[in-house]
Write a protein that holds these residues in place. Sequence first.
Motif, mmCIF file in Angstrom:
data_model
loop_
_atom_site.group_PDB
_atom_site.id
_atom_site.type_symbol
_atom_site.label_atom_id
_atom_site.label_comp_id
_atom_site.label_asym_id
_atom_site.label_seq_id
_atom_site.Cartn_x
_atom_site.Cartn_y
_atom_site.Cartn_z
ATOM 1 N N GLY A 40 15.169 -27.947 92.843
ATOM 2 C CA GLY A 40 14.798 -26.567 93.159
ATOM 3 C C GLY A 40 15.968 -25.722 93.616
ATOM 4 O O GLY A 40 15.810 -24.842 94.461
ATOM 5 N N ILE A 42 17.840 -23.606 91.715
ATOM 6 C CA ILE A 42 17.961 -22.313 91.029
ATOM 7 C C ILE A 42 16.564 -21.726 90.890
ATOM 8 O O ILE A 42 15.743 -22.222 90.113
ATOM 9 N N SER A 43 16.305 -20.674 91.613
ATOM 10 C CA SER A 43 14.950 -20.112 91.647
ATOM 11 C C SER A 43 14.536 -19.501 90.309
ATOM 12 O O SER A 43 13.348 -19.472 89.980
ATOM 13 N N GLN A 44 15.489 -18.998 89.516
ATOM 14 C CA GLN A 44 15.148 -18.350 88.252
ATOM 15 C C GLN A 44 14.920 -19.342 87.122
ATOM 16 O O GLN A 44 14.476 -18.963 86.037
ATOM 17 N N ASN A 46 13.304 -22.853 85.218
ATOM 18 C CA ASN A 46 12.044 -23.600 85.175
ATOM 19 C C ASN A 46 12.172 -24.940 85.887
ATOM 20 O O ASN A 46 11.174 -25.540 86.294
ATOM 21 N N SER A 48 15.531 -27.360 88.107
ATOM 22 C CA SER A 48 16.952 -27.480 88.420
ATOM 23 C C SER A 48 17.167 -28.621 89.394
ATOM 24 O O SER A 48 16.260 -29.020 90.127
ATOM 25 N N LYS A 67 16.014 -23.856 81.447
ATOM 26 C CA LYS A 67 15.338 -22.596 81.180
ATOM 27 C C LYS A 67 14.543 -22.724 79.883
ATOM 28 O O LYS A 67 15.080 -23.159 78.857
ATOM 29 N N SER A 296 12.270 -29.725 98.823
ATOM 30 C CA SER A 296 12.163 -28.470 98.080
ATOM 31 C C SER A 296 10.822 -27.800 98.320
ATOM 32 O O SER A 296 10.737 -26.573 98.474
ATOM 33 N N GLU A 297 9.761 -28.594 98.375
ATOM 34 C CA GLU A 297 8.424 -28.044 98.609
ATOM 35 C C GLU A 297 8.307 -27.454 100.011
ATOM 36 O O GLU A 297 7.716 -26.384 100.200
ATOM 37 N N GLN A 299 10.733 -26.203 101.778
ATOM 38 C CA GLN A 299 11.517 -24.968 101.842
ATOM 39 C C GLN A 299 10.808 -23.823 101.154
ATOM 40 O O GLN A 299 10.862 -22.681 101.615
ATOM 41 N N SER A 300 10.102 -24.108 100.057
ATOM 42 C CA SER A 300 9.392 -23.047 99.342
ATOM 43 C C SER A 300 8.166 -22.568 100.118
ATOM 44 O O SER A 300 7.748 -21.421 99.994
ATOM 45 N N SER A 304 10.119 -16.768 104.485
ATOM 46 C CA SER A 304 11.328 -16.237 103.877
ATOM 47 C C SER A 304 12.129 -15.472 104.910
ATOM 48 O O SER A 304 11.606 -14.937 105.879
#
Length: 306
Positions: A40, A42-44, A46, A48, A67, A296-297, A299-300, A304
């Motif tokens: 996770g 790279i947020s942009q 699909n 990473s 991507k 990653s989960e 942090q998401s 924010s």
Amino acid sequence: MASLVLSPAEQDFIIRGVEKGLRSDGRSNLDRREVTLRTGMISQANGSARCRIGNLGVGTDVLVGVKAEVNTWAPGEPETTGSVICNVECSPSAAQEFEGRGADEINVELTQLLDRIMSGGAQGGDGLDLSSLCIIPKQAYWVLHVDALVLDVRGGITDALVMATRAALMETRLPRVVVETITDDAGATQAEFDVVDDAEDMVALSGVSGLPLAVTFNQIGKRYAVDASEQEEAVTQAKLTVAVSPKMDICAIQKGGMFRGFPPSLLSEILQTAQRIAKEEFVRFGTLYEAAAKTSEQQSDGPSTG
């Protein structure tokens, strides 16, 4: 690939150590360095992942992003499968020999190897199920762009690249696609699709659990070592990368090094050793990936900051 220059005494010390089974950093010939895996990144994208072999600042560091895009089928292309396009670039700051056009040769070599390993499912072997990337036969399909950036190199670049790519593809999610059959006034039918734009309605790739890991052997003196350091690569006479699937099948082999090949007496031993090491590596990868996915989960899901 190594640009490090060692004195004759340093070279002799490393070679004798490998031949006696005790390397200069204290590892045995089949021991790997510490591995750090994050997903996770790279947020942009699909999917990473980032993999580092060795300690921060003195290890090999690779970042991979995936991507996905919908492509329109054209005559001559496979009718019932999608595709994977790999690209590897070594950052000029990763090593001195990568400055200017110095990285062109290694970029091509790594790109071809990664493409062969990750597209194994297209030949019926282990790897991604490319048929699952087909949306409508002879009309539309998914293309996965796998872009890897080598941020730092201190030996073991291929193993880190394959591990990071495997993690990135396992984390990749595609939007759900709805396919409908439309009948016109003349009675003719035509398939149409709609990509659901909902971040909560995504699907994982099929076949990622069968993706292989790579084990690279460096011949140093009369013996070989796994996960060679930068100093060991400077005295490497030949290099062999073996990609092994979770079923312990050997699905790709690539030789490197300009000096000579592996003697037949070592080659058979190396292939058997690769399968044994890979079995341990899949266990370690599973532990690392599970921890990375959990981090990653968290942090998401966290608040924010701006």
